[in-house]
Design an enzyme around this catalytic site. Sequence first.
Site, PDB file in Angstrom:
ATOM      1  CD1 TRP A  85     -43.911 -18.276  -6.195  1.00  0.00           C
ATOM      2  CD2 TRP A  85     -41.567 -18.701  -7.082  1.00  0.00           C
ATOM      3  NE1 TRP A  85     -42.884 -18.195  -5.231  1.00  0.00           N
ATOM      4  CE2 TRP A  85     -41.862 -18.175  -5.599  1.00  0.00           C
ATOM      5  CE3 TRP A  85     -40.398 -19.413  -7.345  1.00  0.00           C
ATOM      6  CZ2 TRP A  85     -40.973 -18.290  -4.582  1.00  0.00           C
ATOM      7  CZ3 TRP A  85     -39.193 -19.777  -6.499  1.00  0.00           C
ATOM      8  CH2 TRP A  85     -39.471 -18.425  -5.060  1.00  0.00           C
TER       9      TRP A  85
ATOM     10  CG  ASP B 140     -44.911 -24.251  -8.297  1.00  0.00           C
ATOM     11  OD1 ASP B 140     -45.497 -24.887  -6.963  1.00  0.00           O
ATOM     12  OD2 ASP B 140     -44.800 -23.492  -8.414  1.00  0.00           O
TER      13      ASP B 140
ATOM     14  CE  LYS C  57     -42.659 -21.432  -0.310  1.00  0.00           C
ATOM     15  NZ  LYS C  57     -42.717 -21.129  -1.716  1.00  0.00           N
TER      16      LYS C  57
END
Length: 362
Positions: free
Chosen positions: A103, A173, A197
Amino acid sequence: MKYDRIYNFSAGPATMPEPVLEEIRDEMMNYRGTGMSVMEMSHRSKAYQQIIDEAEQDLRDLMGIPDNYKVLFIQGGATLQFAMVPMNLMKNGKAVYVETGAWSKKAIAEAKKYGEVIVAASSKDKNYTYVPDCSDLDIPADADYVYICENETIHGVTFSQLPNTKGHVLVSDQSSMFLSKPCNVSDYGMIYAGVQKNVGPAGMVIAIIREDLLRDDLDPTTPIYMNYKLQADNDSMYNTPNCWAIYCCGKVFKYLKSIGGLDAMYEKNLDKAKVMYDFLDQSKMFTGTVEKEFRSLMNIPFVTENAEKDAAVVAATKAAGFENLKGHKSVGGLRASTYNAMPKEGVEALVKFLKEYEAANA
Ligand SMILES: *Cc1c(COP(=O)(O)O)cnc(C)c1O
């Protein structure tokens, strides 16, 4: 099990707390006497205003968000933030990124479209199984921010301490660890998280951003939706927000408050992850892939000795009622995502199954 639900170890969209789903079900056809579902409601209505206001306030209470931070509900997923962060925060056109897995790599690739990206530390050398030392990063004086992906969902690594940004703004993040433990918001300039998530349904990001980072002087070609200041000035309602996701997330915030907040949630998460890691540490068949200090509480990748055996275990877990244990295609193996809403019993049941599998296939 109640409702014939299974233990869902998906990395996202992921399991949600059952009491929350039940409340949503109960309010589905007629939300509190309005005669309609939240799905059908104007975002300009009084009933909806109350939903979004309470969601924001409950999140502020949970995280202790200081008054000089805005809370934004933005669509486009966490992926849109890979562009929105540099578009809004690169004043000098330069930022430092730490590369710790899939990511952060994507965020780096996107940011390069908007300015100079300096990758000051990387764990690529060991296939992203640790977090590099970030105590003395080489940060140019005019760098606009330092960016991290605090929990790498695919590689299962998490920062055990935040980087020393040497006075620069920290952007994180937190998608796959949001609300999994207490967080000192003032350590950051900005935190964002895709909610599918660890919080609610897909299609939304929550961004928490310090007010002084909001800008009026963006490149005039910046899409209007992608301007944090515009989003903040309009309380996330410049256009129609993801009303449904905000409603569901608000329920999860209330639920977390009701069980004792983030301290209590953290205890539960530590306890749950320990069940899994203790098993992996004594197993002769399964091995955790991440260095101990950087093991994620939320995403636990592990492998057998080869891909064929990995696939056999995944198939066996599925047949036994454990869903989504296949590792991400980029790393293979297995991965158990043990988000807030995964009960300890789910992890215990999985470990029991894996122990029996190991004994039978040794
Ligand atoms: C899932 C994920 C993303 C991407 O989220 P989308 O909402 O699918 O865009 C970004 N960062 C992290 C850490 C993630 O886990």
